[in-house]
Structure formats: structure tokens, C-alpha cells
Design a protein around this motif. Structure first.
Motif, PDB file in Angstrom:
ATOM      1  N   ASP A   1       0.804  -1.217   0.000  1.00 27.99           N
ATOM      2  CA  ASP A   1       0.000   0.000   0.000  1.00 27.99           C
ATOM      3  C   ASP A   1       0.840   1.272   0.000  1.00 27.99           C
ATOM      4  OD1 ASP A   1      -2.414  -1.434   0.083  1.00 27.99           O
ATOM      5  OD2 ASP A   1      -2.279  -1.624   2.273  1.00 27.99           O
ATOM      6  N   ARG A   2       2.099   1.159   0.418  1.00 28.92           N
ATOM      7  CA  ARG A   2       2.953   2.348   0.477  1.00 28.92           C
ATOM      8  C   ARG A   2       4.395   1.935   0.177  1.00 28.92           C
ATOM      9  NH1 ARG A   2       5.726   2.230   5.270  1.00 28.92           N
ATOM     10  NH2 ARG A   2       4.944   0.782   6.846  1.00 28.92           N
ATOM     11  N   PRO A   3       5.196   2.860  -0.337  1.00 23.89           N
ATOM     12  CA  PRO A   3       6.591   2.526  -0.637  1.00 23.89           C
ATOM     13  C   PRO A   3       7.402   2.304   0.636  1.00 23.89           C
ATOM     14  CG  PRO A   3       5.878   4.499  -1.831  1.00 23.89           C
ATOM     15  CD  PRO A   3       4.834   4.212  -0.795  1.00 23.89           C
ATOM     16  N   GLU A   4       8.082   1.193   0.716  1.00 25.78           N
ATOM     17  CA  GLU A   4       9.076   0.957   1.772  1.00 25.78           C
ATOM     18  C   GLU A   4      10.055  -0.082   1.242  1.00 25.78           C
ATOM     19  OE1 GLU A   4       9.478  -1.845   3.724  1.00 25.78           O
ATOM     20  OE2 GLU A   4       7.758  -3.045   3.096  1.00 25.78           O
ATOM     21  N   HIS A   5      11.327   0.083   1.600  1.00 28.98           N
ATOM     22  CA  HIS A   5      12.386  -0.641   0.909  1.00 28.98           C
ATOM     23  C   HIS A   5      13.106  -1.674   1.778  1.00 28.98           C
ATOM     24  CE1 HIS A   5      12.097   3.060  -1.706  1.00 28.98           C
ATOM     25  NE2 HIS A   5      11.997   2.082  -2.573  1.00 28.98           N
ATOM     26  N   LEU A   6      12.453  -2.153   2.846  1.00 27.45           N
ATOM     27  CA  LEU A   6      13.043  -3.214   3.647  1.00 27.45           C
ATOM     28  C   LEU A   6      12.653  -4.568   3.063  1.00 27.45           C
ATOM     29  CD1 LEU A   6      12.383  -1.886   7.270  1.00 27.45           C
ATOM     30  CD2 LEU A   6      14.515  -1.780   5.963  1.00 27.45           C
ATOM     31  N   VAL A   7      13.616  -5.460   2.947  1.00 24.43           N
ATOM     32  CA  VAL A   7      13.328  -6.805   2.466  1.00 24.43           C
ATOM     33  C   VAL A   7      12.466  -7.523   3.502  1.00 24.43           C
ATOM     34  CG1 VAL A   7      14.324  -9.035   1.869  1.00 24.43           C
ATOM     35  CG2 VAL A   7      15.444  -6.930   1.128  1.00 24.43           C
ATOM     36  N   ASP A   8      11.443  -8.193   3.030  1.00 25.72           N
ATOM     37  CA  ASP A   8      10.577  -8.986   3.896  1.00 25.72           C
ATOM     38  C   ASP A   8      11.197 -10.374   4.059  1.00 25.72           C
ATOM     39  OD1 ASP A   8       8.634 -10.454   5.139  1.00 25.72           O
ATOM     40  OD2 ASP A   8       7.002  -9.846   3.797  1.00 25.72           O
ATOM     41  N   PRO A   9      11.801 -10.662   5.205  1.00 24.27           N
ATOM     42  CA  PRO A   9      12.501 -11.953   5.351  1.00 24.27           C
ATOM     43  C   PRO A   9      11.576 -13.153   5.289  1.00 24.27           C
ATOM     44  CG  PRO A   9      12.373 -10.814   7.467  1.00 24.27           C
ATOM     45  CD  PRO A   9      11.882  -9.848   6.434  1.00 24.27           C
ATOM     46  N   THR A  10      10.273 -12.936   5.512  1.00 24.94           N
ATOM     47  CA  THR A  10       9.347 -14.065   5.456  1.00 24.94           C
ATOM     48  C   THR A  10       9.147 -14.566   4.029  1.00 24.94           C
ATOM     49  OG1 THR A  10       7.339 -12.695   5.215  1.00 24.94           O
ATOM     50  CG2 THR A  10       8.142 -13.118   7.450  1.00 24.94           C
ATOM     51  N   ARG A  11       9.643 -13.837   3.044  1.00 22.85           N
ATOM     52  CA  ARG A  11       9.517 -14.265   1.648  1.00 22.85           C
ATOM     53  C   ARG A  11      10.553 -15.330   1.290  1.00 22.85           C
ATOM     54  NH1 ARG A  11       4.860 -11.908  -0.357  1.00 22.85           N
ATOM     55  NH2 ARG A  11       5.702 -11.838  -2.476  1.00 22.85           N
ATOM     56  N   ALA A  12      11.493 -15.586   2.171  1.00 28.55           N
ATOM     57  CA  ALA A  12      12.610 -16.476   1.842  1.00 28.55           C
ATOM     58  C   ALA A  12      12.151 -17.867   1.434  1.00 28.55           C
ATOM     59  CB  ALA A  12      13.586 -16.551   3.016  1.00 28.55           C
ATOM     60  N   ASP A  13      11.184 -18.439   2.138  1.00 27.18           N
ATOM     61  CA  ASP A  13      10.734 -19.796   1.809  1.00 27.18           C
ATOM     62  C   ASP A  13      10.237 -19.877   0.361  1.00 27.18           C
ATOM     63  OD1 ASP A  13      11.382 -20.698   4.301  1.00 27.18           O
ATOM     64  OD2 ASP A  13       9.330 -20.670   5.087  1.00 27.18           O
ATOM     65  N   ALA A  14       9.474 -18.868  -0.063  1.00 25.82           N
ATOM     66  CA  ALA A  14       8.984 -18.851  -1.442  1.00 25.82           C
ATOM     67  C   ALA A  14      10.138 -18.702  -2.424  1.00 25.82           C
ATOM     68  CB  ALA A  14       7.974 -17.724  -1.621  1.00 25.82           C
ATOM     69  N   PHE A  15      11.175 -17.960  -2.049  1.00 23.21           N
ATOM     70  CA  PHE A  15      12.351 -17.819  -2.908  1.00 23.21           C
ATOM     71  C   PHE A  15      13.044 -19.162  -3.090  1.00 23.21           C
ATOM     72  CE2 PHE A  15      11.800 -13.376  -2.903  1.00 23.21           C
ATOM     73  CZ  PHE A  15      12.712 -12.794  -3.773  1.00 23.21           C
ATOM     74  N   TYR A  16      13.257 -19.892  -2.000  1.00 23.52           N
ATOM     75  CA  TYR A  16      13.891 -21.215  -2.113  1.00 23.52           C
ATOM     76  C   TYR A  16      13.102 -22.099  -3.076  1.00 23.52           C
ATOM     77  CZ  TYR A  16      17.247 -20.532   1.709  1.00 23.52           C
ATOM     78  OH  TYR A  16      18.292 -20.099   2.497  1.00 23.52           O
ATOM     79  N   ALA A  17      11.790 -22.107  -2.932  1.00 23.03           N
ATOM     80  CA  ALA A  17      10.962 -22.957  -3.789  1.00 23.03           C
ATOM     81  C   ALA A  17      11.060 -22.538  -5.247  1.00 23.03           C
ATOM     82  CB  ALA A  17       9.507 -22.903  -3.312  1.00 23.03           C
ATOM     83  N   ALA A  18      11.013 -21.233  -5.506  1.00 22.87           N
ATOM     84  CA  ALA A  18      11.064 -20.740  -6.888  1.00 22.87           C
ATOM     85  C   ALA A  18      12.416 -21.018  -7.525  1.00 22.87           C
ATOM     86  CB  ALA A  18      10.756 -19.245  -6.915  1.00 22.87           C
ATOM     87  N   ILE A  19      13.487 -20.762  -6.789  1.00 27.08           N
ATOM     88  CA  ILE A  19      14.833 -20.935  -7.339  1.00 27.08           C
ATOM     89  C   ILE A  19      15.134 -22.403  -7.591  1.00 27.08           C
ATOM     90  CG2 ILE A  19      17.302 -20.639  -6.859  1.00 27.08           C
ATOM     91  CD1 ILE A  19      16.391 -18.178  -5.099  1.00 27.08           C
ATOM     92  N   ARG A  20      14.692 -23.279  -6.685  1.00 24.53           N
ATOM     93  CA  ARG A  20      15.002 -24.696  -6.835  1.00 24.53           C
ATOM     94  C   ARG A  20      14.283 -25.354  -7.998  1.00 24.53           C
ATOM     95  NH1 ARG A  20      15.271 -25.651  -0.325  1.00 24.53           N
ATOM     96  NH2 ARG A  20      17.564 -25.498  -0.150  1.00 24.53           N
ATOM     97  N   ARG A  21      13.320 -24.673  -8.574  1.00 19.90           N
ATOM     98  CA  ARG A  21      12.705 -25.213  -9.790  1.00 19.90           C
ATOM     99  C   ARG A  21      13.725 -25.258 -10.924  1.00 19.90           C
ATOM    100  NH1 ARG A  21       8.201 -21.718  -8.181  1.00 19.90           N
ATOM    101  NH2 ARG A  21       6.651 -23.011  -7.135  1.00 19.90           N
ATOM    102  N   TYR A  22      14.620 -24.272 -10.973  1.00 15.88           N
ATOM    103  CA  TYR A  22      15.645 -24.291 -12.028  1.00 15.88           C
ATOM    104  C   TYR A  22      17.051 -24.533 -11.483  1.00 15.88           C
ATOM    105  CZ  TYR A  22      16.057 -19.262 -10.778  1.00 15.88           C
ATOM    106  OH  TYR A  22      16.199 -18.061 -10.115  1.00 15.88           O
ATOM    107  N   TRP A  23      17.260 -24.376 -10.173  1.00 13.21           N
ATOM    108  CA  TRP A  23      18.548 -24.698  -9.556  1.00 13.21           C
ATOM    109  C   TRP A  23      18.289 -25.587  -8.338  1.00 13.21           C
ATOM    110  CZ3 TRP A  23      22.110 -20.990  -6.340  1.00 13.21           C
ATOM    111  CH2 TRP A  23      23.321 -21.647  -6.049  1.00 13.21           C
ATOM    112  N   PRO A  24      18.065 -26.864  -8.562  1.00 14.22           N
ATOM    113  CA  PRO A  24      17.752 -27.769  -7.450  1.00 14.22           C
ATOM    114  C   PRO A  24      18.902 -27.904  -6.459  1.00 14.22           C
ATOM    115  CG  PRO A  24      18.052 -28.999  -9.499  1.00 14.22           C
ATOM    116  CD  PRO A  24      18.018 -27.549  -9.871  1.00 14.22           C
ATOM    117  N   GLY A  25      20.108 -27.521  -6.860  1.00 14.39           N
ATOM    118  CA  GLY A  25      21.256 -27.639  -5.970  1.00 14.39           C
ATOM    119  C   GLY A  25      21.442 -26.480  -5.016  1.00 14.39           C
TER     120      GLY A  25
END
Length: 372
Positions: A277-301
Motif C-alpha cells: 500500500d505504500r513505498p518501503e524498501h526493507l526486504v521482507d525476510p518471510t519471503r525467503a521460503d517462497a524464494f527457495y521454492a522458486a529458485i530450486r525449480r531451475y537450480w535444485p542444488g
């Protein structure tokens, strides 16, 4: 006495600086007003620094035309001005057979946009190029690259100033007044009033507020703003085992969590799409699990606990969740009927790649003759 110039450019991001440079080289008197204490502190410095080829955008769209034209201009400018950049190339990877049709659609669109060097490769060639990537096929784009965005902006500012433009930092535009037959008058914090024949609104995330603050500008032409935060994660240690940029098949709202790296070779992954809803530039650490899942689709290692928050950026969007991606919106007098006002809304990716082409487009739009 009120200062008067030909053009005021509001916003000193990469597009605003490119516009100022172009107009100053044309011989117009130009002042750039930037509210922050440095150039390019927002969207221009919080992105993947990719030089895009022009693959994804609807044929005939402003994004497609500006990206394909701008990419060639940007590579030439970087080479001529010793700005750090590299043609890394990228792979768009289909991780299962259900995505093969999507690769075909991407290839057809790229060809329609004039991207003539995109090539389909099979599983064996993909494994030969990038052994750690898991996929059934991919599109190889040799025209994609990376650039030092800050180095580019320094060069654009230098060129603009050497051509007579003035870049004024800590100069927030608070209000403006438009009267037919009179110069446009802008009120600038800590400076006072500036009169100009034309104002170019390159304020990025603030473009909507600026347009709305101009008395005499029809608010019906100010579109709705949507904000999509993109989080980026990097590797805690070591280097990613890749030589090229790795992209998945695109997802709603963005191009998917892809792997890129800076010119020093440090890998980062992102961006995702997090509607805010508003601009803020802190990384949301709770997104990490989704990142692991997305990346491992093309980099399983990808090892466990390998990622750490890096940075986040905000995309100024014209459409929201579940809606088709919007084109760049460059409004000139021919669009809204107000002489001397050019608004740039929704300048997200591929804005950096498109900066030189957008500058020429804006210069034509100022005089009511936008490129079509």
C-alpha cells in the motif's frame, strides 16, 4: 524576479537524467529538480540493472518499441563512455513440459518485436551451457546484459550539465500552476518559484502526486497507482555456479524470481511480486521460503540456508493484482490537451534499458507531436 527556463524535468532518476541530457543537447535550457540529496536513489538504483532485449512486451507497445530501440542506444552509449557493462546473455528456462507452449509464445512475441537473435535450445544444450540448471528446454537471449546503473546516471548527469542543464538536488516541487497563454509556474521548496515553457514529470513513484498538485491539470488524466514491491535475496557466501542470467517462465506481475549478478560476479535473486500500500524498501525476510521454492525449480542444488536479504525496490504500476500488465504511459499535450506538460506514469522495467528512446519520445511529446 522569477527564474524562467525552457523545460523543468522533475526527477533525477535514469529516465529524468536521459530526458534532461537529450533536451539540453537540443539546445533547450533545462533545470532538473530532484527532491532527494542524490540522483537515482529510488527505482533507478533498486533494480536488477538488466539491459533487456525486448522479449516479453506486446508487439507495437511503447515498452516493446522503447526497449528494442533503447537497448541498442544504451549498449552504444556504454561502449562510447566506458560505462561498466557486459553482454552476459540470459536463459529463459522451462522447468517442465507444461511450460513449453509458453516458451513458444515468448519466442513469437520477441520475433514480432524485432528481437532477431533469440534461439530455442533443448535439454542437452542447456545442460552443456549451464550444468547446474534443471530444465527441459530454454530460450537463449544473447542480447541481454547488465550495466552499472550508477555509472550510467553519473555519465548522463555529466552530459546534461556539460550541455547547459542544471541539476538541483534537495529541490522538491510542492505545487504548480497552469494558465493558458502563460508559462507554467512551479513552487520549489527552499528555492521559490520557477517559470517554464514545459514541465516533464519523471518523478517515478511521486509522478502521481506531482501531476495532482498542478492546478489547471485535469485530474481525470491522473491514473490510479499500484505499488509492487520486489524483494531480492543474495547468497550468504560463495558464488553461484552460472555464467549467464537465469530466468523462469514469467509469472503474474513480473518476470519471476530470476538469477542475476552484478559486475563483480555477486549473485542475487529476485524480484518477487509483493503488492503493498505504500513505498518501503526493507526486504521482507518471510519471503525467503517462497524464494527457495522458486529458485530450486531451475537450480535444485541451491543449499539450505544459502540466502540472505539483499535489497528491495518498488515498481510504480498502472494495473494491480491479476490484471494484465500495463504499457508505459507517456502523456503529452496531444493526449491531455494541456500545453507544455508531459507526464510519465508506470515507468518500471524496462525503463532503464529504454531511457534513451524514452528521452527522444518525450522531446517529441513536449511539442505535441509524440512518436507513434
Amino acid at each position: 524576479m522569477m527564474e524562467s527556463v525552457d523545460v523543468v524535468v522533475v526527477g533525477a532518476g535514469v529516465v529524468g537524467l536521459a530526458v534532461a541530457r537529450h533536451l539540453a543537447i537540443e539546445g533547450r535550457s533545462v533545470v532538473v529538480l530532484e527532491r532527494e540529496d542524490a540522483v537515482g536513489t529510488q527505482t533507478s538504483s533498486r533494480n536488477s540493472e538488466i539491459i533487456h532485449a525486448g522479449i516479453y512486451y506486446p508487439p507495437g507497445s511503447l515498452k516493446a518499441r522503447m526497449c528494442v530501440t533503447g537497448r541498442a542506444l544504451l549498449y552504444r552509449y556504454c561502449a562510447d563512455n566506458t560505462i561498466a557493462h557486459r553482454r552476459t546473455g540470459k536463459l529463459i528456462v522451462a522447468t517442465d513440459r507444461d511450460q513449453l507452449a509458453a516458451l513458444d509464445r515468448i519466442a513469437d512475441r520477441a520475433h514480432a518485436n524485432g528481437v532477431g537473435d533469440l534461439r530455442r535450445i533443448d535439454r542437452d544444450e542447456l545442460a552443456e551451457l549451464e550444468p547446474e540448471v534443471s530444465g527441459v528446454a530454454a530460450l537463449w537471449s544473447p542480447s541481454t546484459g547488465i550495466v552499472d546503473a550508477h555509472g550510467l546516471m553519473r555519465a548522463l548527469r555529466r552530459d546534461a550539465e556539460q550541455s547547459g542543464a542544471v541539476v538541483s538536488l534537495r529541490s522538491a516541487v510542492t505545487t504548480g500552476r497552469i494558465r493558458p497563454g502563460h508559462p507554467i509556474e512551479l513552487t520549489v521548496a527552499d528555492i521559490g518559484e520557477i517559470a517554464c515553457r514545459a514541465v516533464v514529470n519523471c518523478a517515478g513513484l511521486g509522478a502521481w502526486a506531482l501531476a495532482s498538485s498542478l492546478t489547471g491539470f485535469p485530474t481525470a488524466h491522473v491514473p490510479r497507482r499500484h505499488l509492487a514491491k520486489g524483494n531480492y535475496f543474495g547468497l550468504r557466501s560463495g558464488r553461484a555456479p552460472f555464467e549467464r542470467l537465469i530466468y523462469p517462465v514469467p509469472v503474474d506481475g513480473g518476470l519471476g524470481v530470476h538469477l542475476t549478478f552484478d559486475l563483480g560476479g555477486a549473485a542475487r535473486f529476485g524480484p518477487d511480486v509483493q503488492w503493498v500500500d505504500r513505498p518501503e524498501h526493507l526486504v521482507d525476510p518471510t519471503r525467503a521460503d517462497a524464494f527457495y521454492a522458486a529458485i530450486r525449480r531451475y537450480w535444485p542444488g541451491l543449499p539450505d540456508d544459502a540466502l540472505q536479504p539483499d535489497f528491495a525496490g518498488i515498481r510504480p504500476k498502472l494495473t494491480g493484482p491479476g490484471e494484465p500488465a500495463a504499457d508505459f504511459l507517456v502523456q503529452g499535450p496531444a493526449d491531455h490537451g494541456v500545453a507544455g506538460v508531459v507526464n510519465l506514469f508506470g515507468i518500471e522495467s524496462p525503463g532503464l534499458t529504454s531511457c534513451f528512446a524514452l528521452a527522444a519520445h518525450v522531446a517529441a511529446a513536449i511539442d505535441g507531436d509524440p512518436l507513434r
